[in-house]
Design a protein around this motif. Sequence first.
Motif, PDB file in Angstrom:
ATOM      1  N   ALA A 178      35.388  21.285  52.202  1.00  0.00           N
ATOM      2  CA  ALA A 178      34.522  22.313  51.618  1.00  0.00           C
ATOM      3  C   ALA A 178      35.137  22.894  50.350  1.00  0.00           C
ATOM      4  N   ASP A 179      36.458  22.954  50.295  1.00  0.00           N
ATOM      5  CA  ASP A 179      37.116  23.448  49.085  1.00  0.00           C
ATOM      6  C   ASP A 179      36.901  22.491  47.924  1.00  0.00           C
TER       7      ASP A 179
ATOM      8  N   HIS B  63      33.769  23.041  46.282  1.00  0.00           N
ATOM      9  CA  HIS B  63      33.706  24.344  45.609  1.00  0.00           C
ATOM     10  C   HIS B  63      32.789  25.324  46.348  1.00  0.00           C
ATOM     11  N   TRP B  64      32.862  25.281  47.690  1.00  0.00           N
ATOM     12  CA  TRP B  64      32.111  26.261  48.466  1.00  0.00           C
ATOM     13  C   TRP B  64      32.866  27.586  48.439  1.00  0.00           C
ATOM     14  N   LYS B  65      32.114  28.639  48.709  1.00  0.00           N
ATOM     15  CA  LYS B  65      32.743  29.949  48.776  1.00  0.00           C
ATOM     16  C   LYS B  65      33.590  30.050  50.049  1.00  0.00           C
TER      17      LYS B  65
ATOM     18  N   TRP C 115      31.801  30.604  53.444  1.00  0.00           N
ATOM     19  CA  TRP C 115      31.095  29.420  53.939  1.00  0.00           C
ATOM     20  C   TRP C 115      32.085  28.360  54.425  1.00  0.00           C
ATOM     21  N   ARG C 116      33.185  28.239  53.715  1.00  0.00           N
ATOM     22  CA  ARG C 116      34.209  27.299  54.169  1.00  0.00           C
ATOM     23  C   ARG C 116      34.769  27.705  55.537  1.00  0.00           C
TER      24      ARG C 116
END
Length: 232
Positions: A142-143, A146-148, A151-152
Amino acid sequence: MDGIDISKLNVSLESHLLETLKPLPGLLPPHLADELKAYIPDAPKNVIPYTTLLAISQWSRTPEGIEKLKAHTPSLDSSNYMMVSLLAGVKTSPERNFGSYIPPPEPDQLAAQQKRERQEITTILNGLLSVLGVGFATWWAADKLHWKNHWRMLLALGAALIVAIAEGGLFIIRRSRQGASDTRRKSRLKAQAARHKKIDGDEGEMDETISVKPQSPEHTKSPTGNLRQRRL
């Protein structure tokens, strides 16, 4: 009797022990006689304290006790009042429930149990590593997308929770199968033991014999037996 409080220990008052103790109240010292009378009245109790028998045994070995036992009519043998003689055929603390005896497991059963425990520990550690690994991998993926952060976090926790539920279900299924296997093995061992103890009866099969009645020899008739002879 190291480690045992003999002041709370009773023994069963069997009939032969009662007959041995009945002549003593008139011979014993007053305090010991009163203590003995409380346990051998007309309706005797089922138990008698171990300390009472011990005091009687010690008294019977004193010069005074030996003399009084010999002077009794009929004469009493002091050896009958030794602890070995008094405790012969009695039960220790019959009023208590000590439970049933559980024998120790056999060496092969103990080895199998230890092996099963090691396997269970390994399974739990693998499950924990799987949960942590999936959670970290999901967070890392998820990182990269570029998820927040929140959310990650939710995605990583959700993936880890799913893996944890799956690992827990597999562990429960494995334990249930092992329990069923142990039950079948115990039943098989009991059946084998029962077969070894069974005494086979004499079950010899009776051989079928065919009896043949001897036939009487046929009386053959002469060829001329039924012919009428003619005179020439």
